[in-house]
Structures are given as C-alpha cells and as structure tokens.
Design a protein around this motif. Structure first.
Motif, mmCIF file in Angstrom:
data_model
loop_
_atom_site.group_PDB
_atom_site.id
_atom_site.type_symbol
_atom_site.label_atom_id
_atom_site.label_comp_id
_atom_site.label_asym_id
_atom_site.label_seq_id
_atom_site.Cartn_x
_atom_site.Cartn_y
_atom_site.Cartn_z
ATOM 1 N N CYS A 6 36.529 40.950 20.427
ATOM 2 C CA CYS A 6 37.106 39.855 21.204
ATOM 3 C C CYS A 6 37.421 38.699 20.263
ATOM 4 C CB CYS A 6 36.131 39.395 22.289
ATOM 5 S SG CYS A 6 36.772 38.035 23.309
ATOM 6 N N SER A 7 38.682 38.363 20.147
ATOM 7 C CA SER A 7 39.115 37.285 19.262
ATOM 8 C C SER A 7 38.926 35.928 19.933
ATOM 9 C CB SER A 7 40.580 37.464 18.883
ATOM 10 O OG SER A 7 41.396 37.351 20.041
ATOM 11 N N LEU A 8 38.984 34.879 19.135
ATOM 12 C CA LEU A 8 38.858 33.530 19.686
ATOM 13 C C LEU A 8 40.012 33.233 20.633
ATOM 14 C CD1 LEU A 8 37.503 30.760 19.756
ATOM 15 C CD2 LEU A 8 38.843 30.134 17.729
ATOM 16 N N SER A 9 41.227 33.653 20.292
ATOM 17 C CA SER A 9 42.380 33.393 21.158
ATOM 18 C C SER A 9 42.229 34.094 22.503
ATOM 19 C CB SER A 9 43.674 33.842 20.477
ATOM 20 O OG SER A 9 43.647 35.224 20.183
ATOM 21 N N ARG A 10 41.689 35.311 22.478
ATOM 22 C CA ARG A 10 41.475 36.024 23.738
ATOM 23 C C ARG A 10 40.418 35.307 24.584
ATOM 24 N NH1 ARG A 10 42.151 41.046 26.035
ATOM 25 N NH2 ARG A 10 40.634 41.465 27.660
ATOM 26 N N LEU A 36 39.650 32.117 24.563
ATOM 27 C CA LEU A 36 40.200 30.878 25.117
ATOM 28 C C LEU A 36 41.196 31.170 26.234
ATOM 29 C CD1 LEU A 36 40.733 28.866 21.805
ATOM 30 C CD2 LEU A 36 38.872 28.631 23.473
ATOM 31 N N SER A 37 41.963 32.248 26.072
ATOM 32 C CA SER A 37 42.925 32.618 27.117
ATOM 33 C C SER A 37 42.229 33.013 28.404
ATOM 34 C CB SER A 37 43.814 33.765 26.634
ATOM 35 O OG SER A 37 44.581 33.389 25.524
ATOM 36 N N SER A 38 41.089 33.681 28.281
ATOM 37 C CA SER A 38 40.360 34.114 29.474
ATOM 38 C C SER A 38 39.804 32.939 30.261
ATOM 39 C CB SER A 38 39.219 35.055 29.081
ATOM 40 O OG SER A 38 38.213 34.359 28.350
ATOM 41 N N ARG A 39 39.720 31.783 29.611
ATOM 42 C CA ARG A 39 39.217 30.584 30.286
ATOM 43 C C ARG A 39 40.304 29.561 30.566
ATOM 44 N NH1 ARG A 39 35.475 33.281 28.420
ATOM 45 N NH2 ARG A 39 33.267 33.037 28.909
ATOM 46 N N SER A 40 41.549 29.977 30.384
ATOM 47 C CA SER A 40 42.674 29.081 30.596
ATOM 48 C C SER A 40 42.837 28.751 32.074
ATOM 49 C CB SER A 40 43.962 29.716 30.062
ATOM 50 O OG SER A 40 45.074 28.920 30.375
ATOM 51 N N LEU A 41 43.237 27.522 32.334
ATOM 52 C CA LEU A 41 43.474 27.076 33.707
ATOM 53 C C LEU A 41 44.954 27.142 34.073
ATOM 54 C CD1 LEU A 41 41.090 23.961 33.814
ATOM 55 C CD2 LEU A 41 40.646 26.293 34.595
#
Length: 450
Positions: free
Chosen positions: A48-52, A54-59
């Motif tokens: 799991c990458s950092l971008s993934r 952060l995307s999973s927690r995007s509003l």
C-alpha cells in the motif's frame, strides 16, 4: 506478434517477474491468455503506497478506492498454488503519526487475525515464504495472535518476516521447517522470546531489529548461523547461546551484562555504548571484528589480548568536547588485538587517535609487526599533525605494505595530493591508495599513488 501469441512459458515468466501484484491484477483484463496464466504465478507481492492511503481517505465526492485488504483477498482467491506472499505498507507511511489519524480505523491493520484467517488457510499448504509489514499507527495498540495462526496453518513455511506489530505468542506451536525469522520494530516480552526459541528450534537465520519490551532477553538456538540483533531499549542483560553461530551483528545501548557463548563465531559486528560486564564463553574463533561506540576507550576493557582477531574495523560517533577529554591511542588496539593484520579506521576513530598522538605520542613501544594493511578515513585539519601521526605509525608497523588514505570530500584536492606525495616519499616501499569519503555514500577511489 500479439501478446496472446507469445509462448505460454514466456508469458508466465513475465507475469512472475512483476514486482507489484496490482499489475498482475491489471494484466488479467488485458487478454484471455494473461488471465488464464496469471493463476499459475506462485508469488503475491502487494504494497500500500502513501498515495493510495491518502486517496482512500479523500473527501472528494464520487471518488471510491477499493479497500486494500479487499484487493489482496481477491488476488489470493484468484491465484492457484502460492509459495511466496509479501504484504505490507510502504515505508513512506511511517511518517504518519497518531495526530494524523482521527479514528480507530483498522483498514491497514494487516496482522489482524480476523483478516489473516480470510486468506491464509487457502494458500497455507504450499506457502514457503511469508512477509507482513503492518501499519504501526493501527497495529501498535492491538496485540496480535498472528504468529499462533501462522504456526498452526503453515507447516512447510521456511521464511517469515513480520514488521511493525505488537505480537503475542499465546498458542504458538513448533515450526520445525522454519529456518529464517525476521521481527522488525515489534513489541515482545522476555517470555515471548523464550517461546520463540522453543518453537523455532531449527532457525539458521534470526533478525531481531528494534524489538522493544525486552529486559533480560536470551537467544538459545543450537543451529543458528547468522544473527542480527538490534535492541531498542536498555535491557538489564542479554545473552546469546548459539554453538554454530558464525556471523553476529549486535547493537545495544548499555546493558549491564552481555553473555556470549558462540564457539563458531568468526565475524562479529558490535555497536555499543558500554556495559558493566562482558562474559565470553568459548569464543575462540573470531577473525573479523567491527566495533562502534561513542567511547572507544571501553574497547580495551571489554577485550583483552584477543589473539584470534586478524581483521578489525573501528569507528566512534561524534561526541561532545567534554567526552573527548578521554583519548584513545593507536597502540591500545594492539594491546587488545596483538595479531592484527588488517585495520580499517573510521573518521571518528582516526580523529581520536590522532588527537591522542598529538597530546601524548605513542605511549608504549609495543610490537605492531603483524599489521600489513591499513585503511584510514580522515578529515585533514592540520596536515603536519596528520603526517607526523602517519609517519609514527609507519615507524612502528614495519611490515605495513598497503595503506589507503580516504580523505573527506570537503578537503581541498591540493591538500590531499600534497599529503599523499609526502607519504609516498617518506615510505616508498608501501603501496599507497587515495580515496574520498562522504557520509552516506560509498567510498570513491581516486587512484593509486605509486
């Protein structure tokens, strides 16, 4: 030629070389051939990458990211026989702190036994290698029984790695096939380590890196050959009993007592801030020794007349001016290691020894006639002082035949060239070599001076 027309063995080889199994999942929708052959790939590697994360927690509205655990479970279910699994979060997620997380999420709690039970039993019979790197923010306050689950399920497992977790050994059963174990940044207790000794009796390789919670840990493994042990806290004592151990890397802060019983030990890398007592039991085979400390003066107290050590590498970390009042002389090494043939001095060690020489000279005219090779990493501040020290070493080590002077990259090239020229003129019998060092970068060799 289309991809569907490639020989199946070649397609399978290509798919097996994919470093990220997310790409494998994508390949399954490219062609029927890829989809069919992808089920024969024997390894799964998902990070799991950092971008993934952060995307999973995007509003952002309508932005949906398939949960990481779901992606992994789907990969396992779509695979055939699997012998290697690597599952984890990228190292970049280590920068995320508790202040960055405002809930009790467990979407990346990868050592959660409820999650592991959904996929491990399916592939356990053929599994040889398993790696799980957890997300510390979610795992550190949840004690996991994943070791017990693995021991009950994976009877043929040979290699196991677990990172960033609080582990329990409750219910752990013996795994006689396991030969390699790595526990990195995990929390254990002394009794947990004792049970690991008992349940993994045939380990050949053991890596305990940043393992916290231990007070009086002991490693007792009859077949162990290689060990890397980095203790994150200051234990009261630590002990290693391993008669077949050949290579040991030990890093600890200041234990009161170290007990080492390793009759086959030949290479020893020790980083320590000192200890009240060091007990050697049947350690008569050490030929290579690497030592690092903020106080090199403790070296002579720990090691007295070690006649088996032929190659030595020494360095000290930067210390305060107050601590530098304690000097460490070049001749002290030969009091402890009288049969040295090869010596590699780091910049801190060279600085301490040159300082000691400038203050007191070589205090004891002891025999140093076994030394044949010297590597010296240095920062040339006063060239005359450095030359005087080098010349004194040459006068006392009459069999020196190879000297490598590795000079810091900030030193002006004319200064380095002048130093080498004068050394060569003083002792032309020696084969001189010039190098450049810089923190975090491999030494660069400029040329032979001869």
């Amino acid at each position: 030629m289309s991809m569907d027309n490639l020989p199946p063995c070649l397609v399978l080889e290509i798919l097996s070389r994919l470093s990220d199994s997310t790409d494998l999942a994508r390949c399954r929708v490219v062609s029927k051939t890829f989809n069919a052959l992808s089920h024969d790939v024997r390894s799964i590697n998902l990070v799991c990458s950092l971008s993934r994360y952060l995307s999973s927690r995007s509003l952002v509205p309508n932005l949906f990211v398939t949960p990481f655990k779901t992606v992994f479970r789907d990969l396992v279910r779509a695979s055939g026989r699997v012998d290697s699994v690597s599952l984890g979060v990228d190292k970049s997620l280590a920068g995320i702190t508790f202040d960055d997380v405002d809930d009790d999420s467990d979407d990346l709690y990868l050592t959660d036994t409820a999650f592991v039970k959904t996929w491990l039993p399916r592939i356990a019979p053929d599994l040889k290698s398993l790696s799980i790197s957890d997300f510390w923010v979610q795992s550190c306050w949840r004690r996991s029984d994943v070791l017990s689950l693995i021991s009950w399920s994976c009877h043929g497992l040979v290699k196991l790695l677990v990172r960033n977790a609080w582990l329990s050994v409750d219910g752990l059963v013996p795994m006689p096939m396991l030969t390699s174990l790595t526990l990195e940044f995990v929390r254990l207790d002394d009794e947990d380590l004792c049970k690991i000794n008992k349940c993994f009796p045939n380990l050949l390789e053991l890596n305990l890196i940043g393992v916290g919670g231990l007070r009086e840990p002991k490693i007792s493994l009859l077949h162990l050959r290689t060990c890397q042990w980095s203790v994150s806290n200051a234990p009261l004592s630590l002990a290693i009993c391993a008669p077949k151990l050949a290579n040991l890397q030990l890093k600890c802060i200041r234990p009161r007592l170290i007990v080492l019983e390793a009759s086959s030990l030949s290479a020893f890398d020790l980083s320590i801030e000192g200890t009240d007592e060091f007990k050697w039991i049947n350690c008569h085979s050490i030929e290579y020794f690497k030592f690092g400390s903020s106080n090199l003066a403790c070296l002579s107290g720990l090691f007295r007349s070690c006649k088996t050590v032929k190659r030595l590498k020494v360095d000290s970390v930067r210390r305060s001016e107050h601590n530098r009042l304690t000097t460490f002389g070049f001749e002290t090494l030969f009091e402890s290691f009288p049969l040295l043939s090869s010596l590699d001095l780091g910049p801190g060690a060279w600085h301490d020894m040159e300082t000691s020489f400038c203050m007191e000279g070589l205090k004891h005219r002891i025999e140093m006639n076994t030394l044949k090779e010297l590597v010296a990493h240095m920062v040339v501040q006063e060239i005359e002082s450095t030359l005087a020290f080098i010349f004194s070493v040459l006068d006392n080590c009459t069999k020196l035949s190879n000297i490598s002077l590795v000079i810091h990259h900030d030193v002006d090239p004319p200064v380095a060239s002048n130093l080498m020229s004068r050394c060569r003129n003083y002792c032309p019998r020696v084969r001189w070599k010039l190098g450049i060092w810089k923190d975090g970068i491999k030494d660069t060799w400029v040329s032979d001076a001869n």
